[in-house]
Design a protein around this motif. Structure first.
Motif, PDB file in Angstrom:
ATOM      1  N   UNK A  24       0.851  -1.177   0.000  1.00  9.26           N
ATOM      2  CA  UNK A  24       0.000   0.000   0.000  1.00  9.26           C
ATOM      3  C   UNK A  24       0.892   1.234   0.000  1.00  9.26           C
ATOM      4  N   UNK A  25       0.756   2.072  -1.021  1.00  9.80           N
ATOM      5  CA  UNK A  25       1.522   3.318  -1.116  1.00  9.80           C
ATOM      6  C   UNK A  25       0.588   4.470  -0.780  1.00  9.80           C
ATOM      7  N   UNK A  26       0.974   5.255   0.220  1.00  6.21           N
ATOM      8  CA  UNK A  26       0.154   6.361   0.682  1.00  6.21           C
ATOM      9  C   UNK A  26       0.928   7.674   0.565  1.00  6.21           C
ATOM     10  N   UNK A  27       0.288   8.675  -0.004  1.00  2.96           N
ATOM     11  CA  UNK A  27       0.866  10.015  -0.108  1.00  2.96           C
ATOM     12  C   UNK A  27      -0.048  10.974   0.625  1.00  2.96           C
ATOM     13  N   UNK A  28       0.535  11.783   1.513  1.00  5.04           N
ATOM     14  CA  UNK A  28      -0.244  12.760   2.268  1.00  5.04           C
ATOM     15  C   UNK A  28       0.307  14.162   2.023  1.00  5.04           C
ATOM     16  N   UNK A  29      -0.604  15.064   1.741  1.00  5.92           N
ATOM     17  CA  UNK A  29      -0.278  16.479   1.551  1.00  5.92           C
ATOM     18  C   UNK A  29      -1.258  17.280   2.386  1.00  5.92           C
ATOM     19  N   UNK A  30      -0.816  17.700   3.561  1.00  5.81           N
ATOM     20  CA  UNK A  30      -1.728  18.377   4.468  1.00  5.81           C
ATOM     21  C   UNK A  30      -2.844  17.433   4.890  1.00  5.81           C
ATOM     22  N   UNK A  31      -4.084  17.842   4.674  1.00  5.84           N
ATOM     23  CA  UNK A  31      -5.225  16.997   5.022  1.00  5.84           C
ATOM     24  C   UNK A  31      -5.623  16.050   3.898  1.00  5.84           C
ATOM     25  N   UNK A  32      -5.008  16.223   2.753  1.00  5.87           N
ATOM     26  CA  UNK A  32      -5.342  15.389   1.597  1.00  5.87           C
ATOM     27  C   UNK A  32      -4.441  14.162   1.540  1.00  5.87           C
ATOM     28  N   UNK A  33      -4.998  13.048   1.089  1.00  7.83           N
ATOM     29  CA  UNK A  33      -4.218  11.819   0.960  1.00  7.83           C
ATOM     30  C   UNK A  33      -4.641  11.069  -0.290  1.00  7.83           C
ATOM     31  N   UNK A  34      -3.715  10.282  -0.819  1.00  7.60           N
ATOM     32  CA  UNK A  34      -3.961   9.418  -1.975  1.00  7.60           C
ATOM     33  C   UNK A  34      -3.318   8.071  -1.690  1.00  7.60           C
ATOM     34  N   UNK A  35      -3.895   7.009  -2.222  1.00  7.85           N
ATOM     35  CA  UNK A  35      -3.345   5.684  -1.929  1.00  7.85           C
ATOM     36  C   UNK A  35      -3.523   4.736  -3.099  1.00  7.85           C
ATOM     37  N   UNK A  36      -2.513   3.882  -3.269  1.00  9.96           N
ATOM     38  CA  UNK A  36      -2.501   2.877  -4.330  1.00  9.96           C
ATOM     39  C   UNK A  36      -2.099   1.541  -3.708  1.00  9.96           C
ATOM     40  N   UNK A  37      -2.818   0.488  -4.040  1.00  4.00           N
ATOM     41  CA  UNK A  37      -2.437  -0.860  -3.629  1.00  4.00           C
ATOM     42  C   UNK A  37      -1.743  -1.533  -4.802  1.00  4.00           C
ATOM     43  N   UNK A  38      -0.490  -1.932  -4.590  1.00  6.95           N
ATOM     44  CA  UNK A  38       0.292  -2.591  -5.633  1.00  6.95           C
ATOM     45  C   UNK A  38       0.123  -4.099  -5.498  1.00  6.95           C
TER      46      UNK A  38
END
Length: 255
Positions: A24-38
């Motif tokens: 699971x790759x998670x990117x957080x920018x402030x209150x925003x987040x994005x995630x990808x399951x490889x």
């Protein structure tokens, strides 16, 4: 901005002790987040659910190739999303043929459920060396040598980069892709030797060191090799020109 890799599973297809390799790759920018399951193999869906802080918020899934230990956990995962009344769209991207394979697997596992999941699924299929957007991250598909068509993926988010091989043999042509990566997650099926369609610990660490990778995680080791040689890996790490490690399920790495 921060990027984190969560090792939901690190095992190969038939390891009775470790979930299939899935990150699971998670990117957080402030209150925003994005995630990808490889990848999401036979035993990976439940492992993902146990590792994710917010599983229903998953943005995208990447399928490196169409072997069961890399995509046949998707029927379970998609139906569980449905049972939890997910409404957020989901992007599924991967090797050519992924769209039809996932739909067929879903119909076989849970007949008639595909059209009643309750959320939209957007499929995109990648070809060798394609560049594209995945969950808002810049992605590049990288062809891997494997018995079936297989793609690695390099992800960029601002000044962070991660490379995941899926399954497949690393070659010298990968140096430009690996160059300066913060984290390379590589299949290392055995300690030594050249195997058709697979990489070894020695090959991975050598190439990652030459390419200037900052950290290299070794996954998908053959179960008997891992059980027999896990304690001897330290000598390989000590001799390498890169920080290498063998993660356990649940481990998290900040890039």
């Amino acid at each position: 901005m921060s990027m984190q890799a969560v090792f939901c599973g690190v095992g190969e297809a038939f390891d009775e002790n470790l979930p299939n390799t899935s990150i699971l790759v998670q990117v957080k920018e402030g209150r925003n987040s994005r995630s990808i399951l490889l990848d999401c193999g036979f035993t990976a869906a439940s492992a993902f659910w146990g590792c994710s802080d917010d599983p229903l918020d998953l943005d995208a899934i990447w399928i490196s190739h169409l072997h069961g230990d890399h995509f046949l956990g998707l029927p379970q995962l998609l139906l569980r999303f449905s049972e939890h009344a997910r409404i957020k769209p989901l992007q599924i991207s991967g090797v050519c043929g992924a769209s039809s394979a996932v739909k067929q697997a879903m119909e076989l596992a849970y007949p008639g459920k595909w059209d009643r999941l309750g959320f939209e699924i957007e499929f995109t299929e990648a070809s060798s060396r394609d560049t594209f957007q995945l969950a808002g991250m810049q992605a590049r598909a990288v062809p891997m040598e494997h018995p079936v068509p297989s793609l690695g993926i390099k992800l960029h988010a601002e000044n962070r980069s991660l490379f995941y091989t899926g399954d497949g043999r690393l070659e010298k042509s990968f140096w430009p892709v690996l160059d300066g990566c913060d984290l390379a997650i590589c299949e290392a099926f055995a300690l030594e030797g050249d195997m058709p369609g697979h990489s070894s610990v020695s090959r991975v660490l050598s190439m990652a060191g030459l390419a200037g990778v900052r950290q290299t995680a070794l996954v998908h080791m053959q179960r008997d090799e891992r059980a027999t040689h896990k304690d001897s890996l330290q000598k390989y790490f000590d001799q390498a020109q890169v920080t290498g490690f063998m993660p356990e399920p649940g481990d998290r790495v900040e890039l």
